[in-house]
Design an enzyme around this catalytic site. Structure first.
Site, PDB file in Angstrom:
ATOM      1  N   THR A 148       2.001  -3.733   9.279  1.00 52.37           N
ATOM      2  CA  THR A 148       1.738  -2.265   9.592  1.00 52.37           C
ATOM      3  C   THR A 148       2.038  -2.118  11.115  1.00 52.37           C
ATOM      4  O   THR A 148       2.027  -2.586  11.863  1.00 52.37           O
ATOM      5  CB  THR A 148       0.295  -1.889   8.979  1.00 52.37           C
ATOM      6  OG1 THR A 148       0.147  -2.456   7.510  1.00 52.37           O
ATOM      7  CG2 THR A 148       0.185  -0.309   9.036  1.00 52.37           C
ATOM      8  N   GLY A 157      -2.747  -4.323  10.475  1.00 53.04           N
ATOM      9  CA  GLY A 157      -3.204  -5.751  10.071  1.00 53.04           C
ATOM     10  C   GLY A 157      -4.065  -5.950   8.809  1.00 53.04           C
ATOM     11  O   GLY A 157      -5.018  -6.697   8.765  1.00 53.04           O
ATOM     12  N   THR A 191       3.533   1.608   7.172  1.00 48.47           N
ATOM     13  CA  THR A 191       3.717   0.234   6.728  1.00 48.47           C
ATOM     14  C   THR A 191       5.065  -0.026   5.908  1.00 48.47           C
ATOM     15  O   THR A 191       5.379   0.722   5.066  1.00 48.47           O
ATOM     16  CB  THR A 191       2.652  -0.281   6.300  1.00 48.47           C
ATOM     17  OG1 THR A 191       2.490  -1.663   6.292  1.00 48.47           O
ATOM     18  CG2 THR A 191       2.150   0.164   4.878  1.00 48.47           C
ATOM     19  N   SER A 226      -5.057   2.591  -3.276  1.00 50.74           N
ATOM     20  CA  SER A 226      -6.116   1.936  -2.640  1.00 50.74           C
ATOM     21  C   SER A 226      -5.478   1.341  -1.443  1.00 50.74           C
ATOM     22  O   SER A 226      -4.467   0.508  -1.504  1.00 50.74           O
ATOM     23  CB  SER A 226      -6.674   0.824  -3.514  1.00 50.74           C
ATOM     24  OG  SER A 226      -7.622   0.109  -2.606  1.00 50.74           O
ATOM     25  N   SER A 227      -5.736   1.652  -0.248  1.00 52.01           N
ATOM     26  CA  SER A 227      -5.269   0.946   0.934  1.00 52.01           C
ATOM     27  C   SER A 227      -6.223   0.832   2.034  1.00 52.01           C
ATOM     28  O   SER A 227      -7.328   1.149   2.226  1.00 52.01           O
ATOM     29  CB  SER A 227      -4.108   2.020   1.644  1.00 52.01           C
ATOM     30  OG  SER A 227      -3.491   1.771   2.861  1.00 52.01           O
TER      31      SER A 227
END
Length: 535
Positions: free
Chosen positions: A333, A416, A351, A394-395
């Site tokens: 990312t 990360g 990302t 969801s991230s």
């Protein structure tokens, strides 16, 4: 762990000006963004120019084939907005194509392994990318300069080529097995079947042509028309289920932020499906359980660790994760932050998911593509299970802006994977709990905690703090290194509303990360010279 590996002290200075600043994981991209400030653009223009430049100078982390979030602070309106440009699954995706295989490792998102790692590698791992739509929406709604002008630095960089330094060779070397699977990727990054060496330039002519097309025709050209047809054609030829209809249906979302308060400041994050809920949960715990003194002490790290563990426990229940945290050696990312003289701010994270994403470079367009199917749980019946047309919900990405009395005071974020929230939450807490400068906060040792049964701690915090942590947690002592990135890779900006002074700061242990203040973008003067590309 690596308690004592590198034998030096590393420090970076924050840049500062009255006119604004841009911070990024690559100094050239930061300068590309800051050049837009010098041309009269605002923080949105600068952040998008920086993001586009990363297509060329940090392609293994993000790019046109990726997705993410952007938090924007509008100084005149005193309002925060969020652009959600997360990827979307093809309508025709079939969960039967992703059977579980216990012989495969857990995915980056800690879901069970899939046969052949089909959700992480190759054409079957690609979602409809949202980057171009999201960045275009932001410029159209909140920017000042024309789209083609914002893309100009990225076009110039692509026409010159990807400059390979030792850090770039490291990134390519780490992904050689993945890149060998894709002819276009191998040709660009593995000349002579080995990682491109430091000192070389790797021109990506197809990517340069794609950027020129987007600059001339606008962001919708990515999703409709001849360029979209070429993208879909390449994808389907490789086995992806993504069609021209999937591309045409894609729209970025503009949303209200998820916000909370901490030590008299408002903290604005990218929403419920980002890492924002965990960040705000951690801050809530810290506010209730830590009375910060004049300086950081062992009690700081204990409160931060407990707050992070509690936040991640809540998150795991919400998304149906029943796996332990596992051994994590750093994700990918890219994050960038920007501020302008008027006090507008941007925190932007996007990302490809894994390093080099799916490992696929589309032949017609030169774009590295994401492997964001791995965001989804391959098991049916869970909140983030695979389903046709479903947006990533969801991230870990957690771009964050803090304001006080209607003025933006800082914007931070990081890359990360599971390290993103612990890093961003700690920086936010350090800045607000202790009134630190941006530079001091970025140089303060950090922990990493995510309800995995242990806490990782940087030995730079000192023996007394480590000893106290060990009374409460299983502790992994690990230095903050160039690789593996065990504490994430942050970039941030700050502004003093009283004086208008701005600062930019990038991760001290990322050798190519940097911040820049407004100045013309002159490639010939950037000090980057490379040899002729080697075959």
């Amino acid at each position: 762990m690596n308690e004592n590996v590198e034998q030096w002290q590393v420090r970076k200075a924050a840049v500062t000006s009255q006119e604004g600043a841009v911070a990024s994981q690559h100094w050239l991209a930061a300068r590309a963004g800051a050049a837009l400030l010098a041309e009269g653009g605002n923080a949105v223009d600068a952040a998008v120019a920086c993001a586009m430049a990363l297509n060329v100078v940090e392609p293994w982390m993000c790019g046109l084939g990726g997705s993410g979030f952007m938090v924007i602070w509008q100084a005149k309106e005193k309002r925060a907005r969020v652009v959600n440009f997360q990827g979307v699954l093809a309508q025709g995706i079939d969960s039967a194509d992703y059977p579980l295989d216990p012989a495969e490792p857990l995915s980056l998102m800690l879901y069970p392994g899939v046969k052949g790692r089909a959700n992480e590698r190759g054409y079957g791992s690609i979602t409809v990318p949202g980057a171009v739509a999201g960045l275009g929406l932001a410029v159209g709604h909140y920017g000042k300069l024309p789209w083609e002008r914002i893309l100009a630095p990225a076009v110039r960089l692509a026409e010159r080529g990807l400059p390979i330094d030792w850090h770039g060779t490291l990134q390519i070397g780490l992904a050689m097995d993945l890149l060998r699977r894709d002819p276009a990727g191998a040709e660009l990054y593995l000349p002579g079947a080995v990682a491109a060496p430091p000192g070389s330039l790797r021109p990506p002519p197809a990517l340069a042509a794609t950027l020129r097309t987007l600059a001339a025709e606008g962001p919708r050209a990515f999703y409709e028309g001849p360029l979209a047809a070429a993208i879909a054609g390449d994808l389907q030829a490789g086995g992806s289920k993504i069609t021209v209809d999937d591309l045409a249906a894609y729209e970025a979302e503009e949303l209200e932020p998820l916000s909370g308060s901490h030590r008299g400041a408002e903290v604005h994050t990218a929403g419920e499906v980002s890492g924002g809920p965990r960040l705000l949960d951690m801050l809530g715990y810290v506010k209730a359980n830590l009375n910060p003194g004049a300086a950081v002490g062992p009690e700081t790290w204990i409160a931060y660790a407990r707050g992070l563990d509690a936040a991640f426990e809540t998150h795991k229940k919400k998304v149906g994760l029943d796996q332990p945290g596992g051994v994590q050696v750093g994700g990918c990312t890219s994050h960038m932050s920007a501020v302008d003289a008027e006090g507008n701010m941007v925190a932007l994270t996007y990302t490809l998911l894994n390093r080099f994403g799916s490992g696929v470079v589309l032949p017609s367009t030169g774009m590295l593509m994401n492997n964001a199917v791995a965001y989804f749980d391959p098991r049916p019946g869970n909140p983030v299970s695979l389903a046709g047309g479903k947006r990533i919900n969801s991230s870990n990405m957690c771009p964050t802006i803090a304001t006080r009395d209607g003025e933006a005071i800082f914007a931070v974020g990081a890359s990360g994977a599971n390290h993103i929230v612990p890093c961003t939450a700690q920086l936010t807490a350090l800045l607000l709990d202790y009134g630190m400068s941006l530079e001091d906060a970025f140089h303060t040792p950090r922990i990493d905690a995510s309800a995995r049964g242990s806490v990782r701690a940087d030995p730079a915090m000192g023996e007394a703090a480590l000893a106290e942590l060990k009374k409460h947690f299983a502790v992994e002592v690990a230095q903050q290194l160039v690789f593996p990135k065990l504490y994430s890779c942050p970039s941030g900006v700050a502004r003093d509303p009283a004086t208008g002074r701005c600062w930019g700061m990038a991760d001290k242990s990322q050798p190519v990360a940097g911040a820049a203040t407004p100045a013309p973008f002159n490639l010939e003067e950037e000090g980057v010279k490379a040899e002729t590309p080697r075959a």
